[in-house]
Scaffold this active site. Structure first.
Site, PDB file in Angstrom:
ATOM      1  N   ARG A  50      -6.152   1.652  -3.883  1.00  0.00           N
ATOM      2  CA  ARG A  50      -5.226   1.000  -2.976  1.00  0.00           C
ATOM      3  C   ARG A  50      -5.205  -0.505  -3.206  1.00  0.00           C
ATOM      4  NH1 ARG A  50      -8.924   2.738   0.985  1.00  0.00           N
ATOM      5  NH2 ARG A  50      -8.452   4.759   0.096  1.00  0.00           N
TER       6      ARG A  50
ATOM      7  N   ASP B  99      -7.013  -2.255   1.807  1.00  0.00           N
ATOM      8  CA  ASP B  99      -7.541  -1.432   2.890  1.00  0.00           C
ATOM      9  C   ASP B  99      -8.143  -2.383   3.922  1.00  0.00           C
ATOM     10  OD1 ASP B  99      -8.317   0.995   4.123  1.00  0.00           O
ATOM     11  OD2 ASP B  99     -10.298   0.884   3.211  1.00  0.00           O
TER      12      ASP B  99
ATOM     13  N   ASP C   8     -10.144  -2.202   7.563  1.00  0.00           N
ATOM     14  CA  ASP C   8     -10.804  -1.309   8.518  1.00  0.00           C
ATOM     15  C   ASP C   8     -11.421  -2.128   9.639  1.00  0.00           C
ATOM     16  OD1 ASP C   8     -10.364   1.012   6.995  1.00  0.00           O
ATOM     17  OD2 ASP C   8     -12.244   0.748   5.889  1.00  0.00           O
TER      18      ASP C   8
ATOM     19  N   ARG D 200       0.834  -1.199   0.000  1.00  0.00           N
ATOM     20  CA  ARG D 200       0.000   0.000   0.000  1.00  0.00           C
ATOM     21  C   ARG D 200       0.863   1.241   0.000  1.00  0.00           C
ATOM     22  NH1 ARG D 200      -5.311   1.396   3.174  1.00  0.00           N
ATOM     23  NH2 ARG D 200      -5.446   3.608   2.734  1.00  0.00           N
TER      24      ARG D 200
END
Ligand code: ROI
Length: 161
Positions: free
Chosen positions: A91, A94, A96, A82
């Protein structure tokens, strides 16, 4: 141990392969067990002019503290190439923290439940594959209510992963 749901997304460099590698990395985290992985879903980027995303959700049981888990997730993102060139940019990976047990977390680096959960079908529908049908979030909202308010539009479920 707390049940944690991780939203995963990629729109560069073979996104489905990025998610598969991320799942392997999650399974190796200390003090953590990988409990499940949703199907993979494709959708257009919320921002125009980017490749389509592939998204999924993983369920973990972990005794890591939230900010230690966040550090570990950022290390996995960085390990998969990344580059942080622009906020909201395309990207390779990711990761989260969407939900962390029944905690409400409001820190500069980390807000849980994830701030955009309610408007992101590409998180809610994979989450619904893994979570109890009557899941109640720490802030009182329920998963059925969030799903009812966020139609399954523009999502394409890839099968198999
Ligand atoms: N769009 C989709 N479909 N999936 C994502 O994970 C995603 N992530 C982002 C933005 C650029 C907002 N759009 C996205 O960060």
């Amino acid at each position: 141990m707390e049940r944690i749901y991780i939203g995963m997304g990629s729109n560069l460099a073979d996104p489905a392969e990025q998610l598969r590698s991320a799942v392997e990395a999650l399974a190796q985290l200390p003090q953590t067990e990988l409990v499940g992985v949703s199907g993979f879903y494709q959708s257009d980027s919320l921002l125009p002019g980017q490749p389509r995303y592939t998204n999924a959700v993983a369920a973990l049981d972990s005794s890591l503290a939230p900010l230690n888990l966040l550090d570990a997730l950022q290390a996995i993102e960085n390990g998969q190439g990344r580059e942080r060139l622009e906020r909201w940019g395309p990207r390779t990976l990711d990761l989260d923290i969407v939900l962390f047990g029944d905690r409400l977390i409001d820190e500069p680096r980390l807000k849980v439940p994830h701030y955009h959960l309610q408007e992101r079908a590409f998180v809610l529908y994979p989450l619904a594959e893994l979570a109890p049908a009557d899941l109640r979030l720490a802030d009182g909202r329920t998963l059925p209510a969030l799903l009812a308010a966020c139609p399954f539009v523009g999502l394409e479920r890839l099968s198999p992963n």
